[in-house]
Design a protein around this motif. Structure first.
Motif, PDB file in Angstrom:
ATOM      1  N   ARG A 111       0.145  13.899  35.798  1.00  0.00           N
ATOM      2  CA  ARG A 111       0.861  14.658  36.826  1.00  0.00           C
ATOM      3  C   ARG A 111       1.736  15.747  36.212  1.00  0.00           C
ATOM      4  NH1 ARG A 111       1.881   9.100  38.937  1.00  0.00           N
ATOM      5  NH2 ARG A 111       0.389   8.731  40.616  1.00  0.00           N
ATOM      6  N   ASN A 112       1.647  15.917  34.912  1.00  0.00           N
ATOM      7  CA  ASN A 112       2.427  16.911  34.176  1.00  0.00           C
ATOM      8  C   ASN A 112       3.928  16.649  34.259  1.00  0.00           C
ATOM      9  OD1 ASN A 112       2.256  19.092  32.367  1.00  0.00           O
ATOM     10  ND2 ASN A 112       2.862  20.546  33.958  1.00  0.00           N
ATOM     11  N   ASN A 113       4.306  15.394  34.423  1.00  0.00           N
ATOM     12  CA  ASN A 113       5.718  15.023  34.418  1.00  0.00           C
ATOM     13  C   ASN A 113       6.143  14.705  32.980  1.00  0.00           C
ATOM     14  OD1 ASN A 113       5.773  15.305  37.195  1.00  0.00           O
ATOM     15  ND2 ASN A 113       5.401  13.138  37.574  1.00  0.00           N
ATOM     16  N   LEU A 114       6.148  15.736  32.138  1.00  0.00           N
ATOM     17  CA  LEU A 114       6.361  15.503  30.720  1.00  0.00           C
ATOM     18  C   LEU A 114       7.745  14.956  30.414  1.00  0.00           C
ATOM     19  CD1 LEU A 114       4.580  18.440  28.866  1.00  0.00           C
ATOM     20  CD2 LEU A 114       3.680  16.254  29.640  1.00  0.00           C
ATOM     21  N   LEU A 115       8.755  15.412  31.140  1.00  0.00           N
ATOM     22  CA  LEU A 115      10.101  14.942  30.850  1.00  0.00           C
ATOM     23  C   LEU A 115      10.223  13.440  31.092  1.00  0.00           C
ATOM     24  CD1 LEU A 115      12.235  17.889  32.274  1.00  0.00           C
ATOM     25  CD2 LEU A 115      11.516  17.479  29.920  1.00  0.00           C
ATOM     26  N   ASP A 116       9.530  12.954  32.117  1.00  0.00           N
ATOM     27  CA  ASP A 116       9.514  11.513  32.369  1.00  0.00           C
ATOM     28  C   ASP A 116       8.785  10.789  31.243  1.00  0.00           C
ATOM     29  OD1 ASP A 116       9.856   9.082  33.622  1.00  0.00           O
ATOM     30  OD2 ASP A 116       8.191   9.357  35.015  1.00  0.00           O
ATOM     31  N   ASN A 499      -0.097  25.842  40.327  1.00  0.00           N
ATOM     32  CA  ASN A 499      -0.136  27.096  41.068  1.00  0.00           C
ATOM     33  C   ASN A 499       0.107  28.250  40.099  1.00  0.00           C
ATOM     34  OD1 ASN A 499       2.737  27.482  40.781  1.00  0.00           O
ATOM     35  ND2 ASN A 499       3.048  26.066  42.493  1.00  0.00           N
ATOM     36  N   ILE A 500      -0.073  29.458  40.565  1.00  0.00           N
ATOM     37  CA  ILE A 500       0.013  30.620  39.678  1.00  0.00           C
ATOM     38  C   ILE A 500       1.401  30.782  39.092  1.00  0.00           C
ATOM     39  CG2 ILE A 500       0.472  32.198  41.596  1.00  0.00           C
ATOM     40  CD1 ILE A 500      -1.533  32.981  38.375  1.00  0.00           C
ATOM     41  N   ASP A 501       2.432  30.438  39.872  1.00  0.00           N
ATOM     42  CA  ASP A 501       3.791  30.536  39.351  1.00  0.00           C
ATOM     43  C   ASP A 501       4.002  29.560  38.204  1.00  0.00           C
ATOM     44  OD1 ASP A 501       6.724  31.320  39.548  1.00  0.00           O
ATOM     45  OD2 ASP A 501       6.863  29.166  39.969  1.00  0.00           O
ATOM     46  N   GLN A 502       3.539  28.340  38.357  1.00  0.00           N
ATOM     47  CA  GLN A 502       3.675  27.356  37.280  1.00  0.00           C
ATOM     48  C   GLN A 502       2.896  27.796  36.044  1.00  0.00           C
ATOM     49  OE1 GLN A 502       2.177  24.070  39.616  1.00  0.00           O
ATOM     50  NE2 GLN A 502       4.212  23.118  39.730  1.00  0.00           N
ATOM     51  N   TYR A 503       1.716  28.326  36.270  1.00  0.00           N
ATOM     52  CA  TYR A 503       0.899  28.781  35.138  1.00  0.00           C
ATOM     53  C   TYR A 503       1.594  29.905  34.392  1.00  0.00           C
ATOM     54  CZ  TYR A 503      -3.260  30.380  32.571  1.00  0.00           C
ATOM     55  OH  TYR A 503      -4.153  30.739  31.592  1.00  0.00           O
ATOM     56  N   ASN A 504       2.104  30.884  35.120  1.00  0.00           N
ATOM     57  CA  ASN A 504       2.764  32.027  34.482  1.00  0.00           C
ATOM     58  C   ASN A 504       4.069  31.627  33.798  1.00  0.00           C
ATOM     59  OD1 ASN A 504       0.741  33.811  35.234  1.00  0.00           O
ATOM     60  ND2 ASN A 504       1.768  34.426  37.127  1.00  0.00           N
ATOM     61  N   PRO A 511       7.824  20.904  26.334  1.00  0.00           N
ATOM     62  CA  PRO A 511       9.214  21.314  26.109  1.00  0.00           C
ATOM     63  C   PRO A 511       9.463  21.509  24.612  1.00  0.00           C
ATOM     64  CG  PRO A 511       9.100  19.379  27.539  1.00  0.00           C
ATOM     65  CD  PRO A 511       7.724  19.584  26.977  1.00  0.00           C
ATOM     66  N   LEU A 512      10.317  22.463  24.286  1.00  0.00           N
ATOM     67  CA  LEU A 512      10.723  22.674  22.900  1.00  0.00           C
ATOM     68  C   LEU A 512      12.073  22.005  22.691  1.00  0.00           C
ATOM     69  CD1 LEU A 512      10.284  23.982  20.136  1.00  0.00           C
ATOM     70  CD2 LEU A 512      11.334  26.069  21.042  1.00  0.00           C
ATOM     71  N   HIS A 513      12.153  21.178  21.685  1.00  0.00           N
ATOM     72  CA  HIS A 513      13.377  20.403  21.449  1.00  0.00           C
ATOM     73  C   HIS A 513      14.545  21.333  21.120  1.00  0.00           C
ATOM     74  CE1 HIS A 513      16.081  17.340  19.745  1.00  0.00           C
ATOM     75  NE2 HIS A 513      15.346  16.465  20.412  1.00  0.00           N
ATOM     76  N   GLU A 514      15.710  20.999  21.621  1.00  0.00           N
ATOM     77  CA  GLU A 514      16.890  21.839  21.435  1.00  0.00           C
ATOM     78  C   GLU A 514      17.295  21.951  19.973  1.00  0.00           C
ATOM     79  OE1 GLU A 514      20.001  18.230  22.603  1.00  0.00           O
ATOM     80  OE2 GLU A 514      19.598  19.850  24.008  1.00  0.00           O
ATOM     81  N   SER A 515      16.806  21.056  19.122  1.00  0.00           N
ATOM     82  CA  SER A 515      17.127  21.148  17.700  1.00  0.00           C
ATOM     83  C   SER A 515      16.587  22.431  17.075  1.00  0.00           C
ATOM     84  CB  SER A 515      16.572  19.939  16.947  1.00  0.00           C
ATOM     85  OG  SER A 515      15.151  19.891  17.039  1.00  0.00           O
ATOM     86  N   ALA A 516      15.608  23.071  17.731  1.00  0.00           N
ATOM     87  CA  ALA A 516      15.075  24.338  17.220  1.00  0.00           C
ATOM     88  C   ALA A 516      16.146  25.423  17.171  1.00  0.00           C
ATOM     89  CB  ALA A 516      13.904  24.802  18.084  1.00  0.00           C
ATOM     90  N   GLU A 527      11.369  27.939  29.246  1.00  0.00           N
ATOM     91  CA  GLU A 527      12.115  28.099  30.501  1.00  0.00           C
ATOM     92  C   GLU A 527      11.661  27.133  31.580  1.00  0.00           C
ATOM     93  OE1 GLU A 527      12.362  29.594  34.619  1.00  0.00           O
ATOM     94  OE2 GLU A 527      10.570  29.635  33.331  1.00  0.00           O
ATOM     95  N   TYR A 528      10.367  26.889  31.688  1.00  0.00           N
ATOM     96  CA  TYR A 528       9.893  26.005  32.749  1.00  0.00           C
ATOM     97  C   TYR A 528      10.525  24.626  32.636  1.00  0.00           C
ATOM     98  CZ  TYR A 528       6.888  23.210  35.735  1.00  0.00           C
ATOM     99  OH  TYR A 528       6.450  22.350  36.714  1.00  0.00           O
ATOM    100  N   TRP A 529      10.618  24.107  31.418  1.00  0.00           N
ATOM    101  CA  TRP A 529      11.105  22.744  31.223  1.00  0.00           C
ATOM    102  C   TRP A 529      12.626  22.649  31.229  1.00  0.00           C
ATOM    103  CZ3 TRP A 529       7.599  19.529  32.392  1.00  0.00           C
ATOM    104  CH2 TRP A 529       6.252  19.824  32.119  1.00  0.00           C
ATOM    105  N   THR A 530      13.309  23.778  31.101  1.00  0.00           N
ATOM    106  CA  THR A 530      14.775  23.733  31.167  1.00  0.00           C
ATOM    107  C   THR A 530      15.294  23.970  32.576  1.00  0.00           C
ATOM    108  OG1 THR A 530      14.945  26.105  30.629  1.00  0.00           O
ATOM    109  CG2 THR A 530      15.027  24.539  28.787  1.00  0.00           C
ATOM    110  N   THR A 531      14.416  24.330  33.497  1.00  0.00           N
ATOM    111  CA  THR A 531      14.868  24.633  34.860  1.00  0.00           C
ATOM    112  C   THR A 531      14.427  23.620  35.897  1.00  0.00           C
ATOM    113  OG1 THR A 531      12.940  26.071  35.207  1.00  0.00           O
ATOM    114  CG2 THR A 531      14.973  27.113  34.443  1.00  0.00           C
ATOM    115  N   ILE A 532      13.472  22.747  35.558  1.00  0.00           N
ATOM    116  CA  ILE A 532      13.018  21.803  36.577  1.00  0.00           C
ATOM    117  C   ILE A 532      13.838  20.521  36.558  1.00  0.00           C
ATOM    118  CG2 ILE A 532      10.662  22.685  36.483  1.00  0.00           C
ATOM    119  CD1 ILE A 532       9.880  20.170  34.951  1.00  0.00           C
ATOM    120  N   GLY A 533      14.663  20.322  35.513  1.00  0.00           N
ATOM    121  CA  GLY A 533      15.502  19.122  35.441  1.00  0.00           C
ATOM    122  C   GLY A 533      14.727  17.916  34.976  1.00  0.00           C
ATOM    123  N   ARG A 534      15.465  16.905  34.555  1.00  0.00           N
ATOM    124  CA  ARG A 534      14.829  15.672  34.075  1.00  0.00           C
ATOM    125  C   ARG A 534      14.640  14.696  35.225  1.00  0.00           C
ATOM    126  NH1 ARG A 534      17.539  14.263  28.198  1.00  0.00           N
ATOM    127  NH2 ARG A 534      16.998  16.221  27.225  1.00  0.00           N
TER     128      ARG A 534
END
Length: 534
Positions: A111-116, A499-504, A511-516, A527-534
Motif C-alpha cells: 500500500r506504499n505505507n513506507l513510514l508504517d 495518481n499523477i501528483d503522487q508520482y510527480n 524516505p531519506l534519513h535525516e542523518s544525511a 518532500e513527499y515523505w516529510t509532508t504526509i506524516g507518520r
C-alpha cells in the motif's frame, strides 16, 4: 544459552572480518587480507596490482554489506506493487496476522505505507530504516573515487590493459551505485573527486545518470567481453555488465526526460544489439538442472551478480545491533516464498510465509498457455495460502532433516534475458516492430512459450512488459519497471496505483534519513515523505 552463543558468534565474525575480505567470484581463491579501512586512503596502500585487487574486493564487499542490512530485494523491487500477501497460517510472527484488522508488513509495503513499515515496532527486525540511510553507498563511491585517483597517479605494476580494466571496473561500480541510489531516493549528491568534503545539494537524477553515462561510455570498449577466469564470470564486471548498466540508465532517463526519450531508446537499442551480436552470453535451457546453475551464479547468462555461499558462513559485516537478526532469512527475497521440502526442518517450514496472489499469477501465466517457467519456477501457483512456492529460487539447498538452511543462490543484478527484453522494449518504443518481436521471442523460445505474433504498437509494448514480469519475477525489477514505464499510475498493472501528483512528488522513492543532513545542511529530505506524516 543458544541465543548467547549466537550473539558471541556474530560478534566474533564481525571482529574477524573488519580487516579481511570475503569470497567473491574467484572460486576457491580468497582475496588478500587488506589493511584497516582508515589506511585504504593512504599512499602506503597502493603499492602493487595485488593492492588494487584487494581494494576492489573490499568495495564489492562494502556494497554487498549495505544490501544485507534489510529485506532490501523484496522491499524495494517487488512487494511495493501490491501482489504479495502474507499466508494466514504462517508461523512467522512478522507476517502472521495477530487480529483481523492488523496489516502485515508485505501489505503495508504493497500500500506504499513506507513510514508504517519502517517505524512500526512490529516490523523493526526487517531493518527497513537502513534502506533510508545512504551513507554506506557513499562509502563505496568515496572508495572508488580514491582508487581512480591512485590509478591516474600511477601504481607500480599497473599499466596498459590492466590499468584500463581497473578504471573501467571502478567506474562501473561508481555508476552502478549512483543508479541504485537514484532508484531509491531520486535526486542524489553527485561527485567524483577523491577526499571530497564540500557540501553540495542533491542533483536532479536525470542529470546524475547522464553524467554516469558519459563517464562510463568511453570505458565500455576497454574491457573484454569474457574474463579469462570463468570463476569471476558475473561476479566481476566485463563488457556485458557495462552494456547492461548503460541500457538501464538510458531506459530510466527515457521516462523522466521525455523530451529526449527517443534518443535514450536509440542508445538502448544500439547497446542491446551490440550485446546480442557479441555472442558472449547465452540463455540456458529451461530445465531444472540448468536453472539451478543460473541461480547459483557465474554462468554465461549472468551479466552482473553478487556471488555468495550463505550456507557456508559467507556473510559480510553487519551492525552490532543485529545480534538477533538472521541475515540469511532477510536479505534473500526468496526465503519468504519457500516451504518444505525446499526448506528444512519440516515441522516449522511447512508453510510459505508469503505468496503472490492468484489473480496476478493467472494474469502473467494464463492457465493453458504454453510456458515452461510456470511449471519449473512455481508450485501451487493459484494457492492463496501457505502452499504457494516460488521454486525459481528453491534450487541449491544442501540441508535435510532437522537442519536449518536456505537456498545457496547468488544475488543476480543483471541477467542476459533482462537486457534482451529491455532491448525489445526500446525497439517497440521506436516502432521497430519486427526487430522488437524477434528479440522478445528469443526469451519466449527459451521458455518453450508460444512466440508472439500479434500487433505492434500498444499491444506489443504491453506484452513485452508482461514478459518482463514473467521472466524476472522475484529478481527485484517489477516495481522499478512500473515506475519507469509510468504503469505505476494504471490500475490495470498494479493493485496500488499512484495518481499523477503522487508520482510527480516521487511517492515511489524511499524516505531519506535525516542523518544525511548532519554534515551537509544543503540536503533537502524527500518532500513527499516529510509532508504526509507518520
Amino acid at each position: 544459552m543458544e541465543q548467547k552463543h549466537h550473539i558471541q558468534t556474530y560478534k566474533l565474525v564481525r571482529t574477524l572480518l573488519i580487516t579481511a575480505l570475503l569470497l567473491t567470484g574467484t572460486g576457491c581463491q580468497k582475496y588478500l587480507t587488506i589493511d584497516p579501512i582508515d589506511r585504504l586512503t593512504g599512499n602506503n596502500f597502493y603499492l602493487s596490482k595485488a593492492d588494487v585487487e584487494s581494494n576492489l574486493a573490499f568495495i564489492y564487499s562494502r556494497f554487498f554489506q549495505k544490501i544485507q542490512e534489510s529485506w532490501v530485494m523484496g522491499a524495494i523491487g517487488e512487494a511495493r506493487s501490491g501482489e504479495i500477501f502474507p499466508s494466514p497460517q504462517s508461523g512467522d510472527a512478522r507476517t502472521r496476522p495477530i487480529d483481523p484488522d492488523e496489516r502485515q508488513v508485505v501489505q503495508v509495503l504493497g500500500r506504499n505505507n513506507l513510514l508504517d513499515a519502517i517505524y512500526n515496532p512490529r516490523f523493526l527486525d526487517y531493518k527497513f530504516e537502513n534502506i533510508t540511510r545512504w551513507d554506506g553507498y557513499y562509502q563505496v563511491i568515496q572508495s572508488v573515487n580514491i582508487l581512480l585517483s591512485k590509478l591516474e597517479e600511477g601504481i607500480p605494476g599497473v599499466s596498459g590493459a590492466d590499468k584500463d580494466r581497473y578504471v573501467a571496473e571502478a567506474k562501473f561500480i561508481r555508476s552502478f551505485t549512483y543508479f541504485w541510489m537514484v532508484r531509491l531516493y531520486g535526486d542524489v549528491v553527485y561527485y567524483t573527486e577523491p577526499y571530497f568534503s564540500s557540501s553540495l545539494p542533491r542533483e536532479d537524477m536525470v542529470s546524475v545518470l547522464n553524467k554516469c553515462i558519459a563517464d562510463l561510455e568511453p570505458e565500455k570498449d576497454k574491457i573484454v567481453w569474457t574474463l579469462t577466469d570463468p570463476a569471476q564470470r558475473g561476479a566481476r564486471p566485463a563488457r556485458g555488465a557495462i552494456v547492461a548498466l548503460l541500457m538501464h540508465m538510458n531506459a530510466w532517463n527515457a521516462s523522466f526526460d521525455r523530451a529526449n526519450s527517443q534518443s535514450y531508446h536509440n542508445k538502448v537499442a544500439a547497446l542491446g544489439k551490440e550485446l546480442i551480436d557479441s555472442k558472449a552470453h547465452r540463455l540456458y535451457e529451461m530445465t531444472e538442472e540448468s536453472w539451478a546453475q543460473v541461480a547459483k551464479g557465474r554462468t554465461e547468462e549472468s551479466l552482473f551478480e553478487f556471488y555468495r555461499s550463505v550456507n557456508y558462513g559467507d556473510v559480510t559485516l553487519f551492525p552490532e545491533t543485529w545480534d538477533n537478526f538472521d541475515v540469511r532469512n532477510h536479505y534473500q527475497f526468496w526465503s519468504h516464498f519457500l516451504r518444505w521440502p525446499y526448506l528444512f526442518p519440516r515441522h516449522d517450514k511447512s508453510i510459505s510465509p508469503c505468496y503472490f496472489i492468484s489473480d496476478y499469477m493467472n494474469k502473467i501465466y494464463p492457465e493453458g498457455d504454453a510456458d515452461r517457467r510456470r511449471d519449473l519456477w512455481i508450485e501451487d501457483i493459484t494457492a492463496d495460502n501457505g502452499q504457494f512456492v516460488l521454486k525459481k529460487f528453491a534450487t541449491n539447498v544442501y540441508t535435510s532433516g532437522n537442519e536449518q538452511g536456505y537456498p545457496d543462490n547468488s544475488i543476480i543484478i543483471f541477467r542476459y534475458s533482462d537486457a534482451i527484453l529491455l532491448y525489445a522494449e526500446s525497439l517497440a518504443e521506436l516502432d521497430r516492430t519486427t526487430e522488437a518481436i524477434t528479440a522478445l521471442n528469443m526469451v519466449r523460445r527459451r521458455a518453450h512459450a508460444t512466440p508472439y505474433s500479434g500487433d505492434g504498437g500498444g499491444p506489443l509494448k504491453n506484452f513485452i512488459f508482461s514478459e518482463r514480469c514473467r521472466e524476472l519475477i522475484g529478481e527485484a525489477h517489477r516495481y522499478f519497471d512500473l515506475i519507469r514505464t509510468r504503469r505505476i499510475m494504471n490500475s490495470e498493472w498494479t493493485r496500488t496505483p499512484m495518481n499523477i501528483d503522487q508520482y510527480n512528488r516521487r511517492a515511489w522513492t524511499w524516505p531519506l534519513h535525516e542523518s544525511a543532513r548532519i554534515y551537509n545542511p544543503q540536503i533537502v529530505l524527500n518532500e513527499y515523505w516529510t509532508t504526509i506524516g507518520r
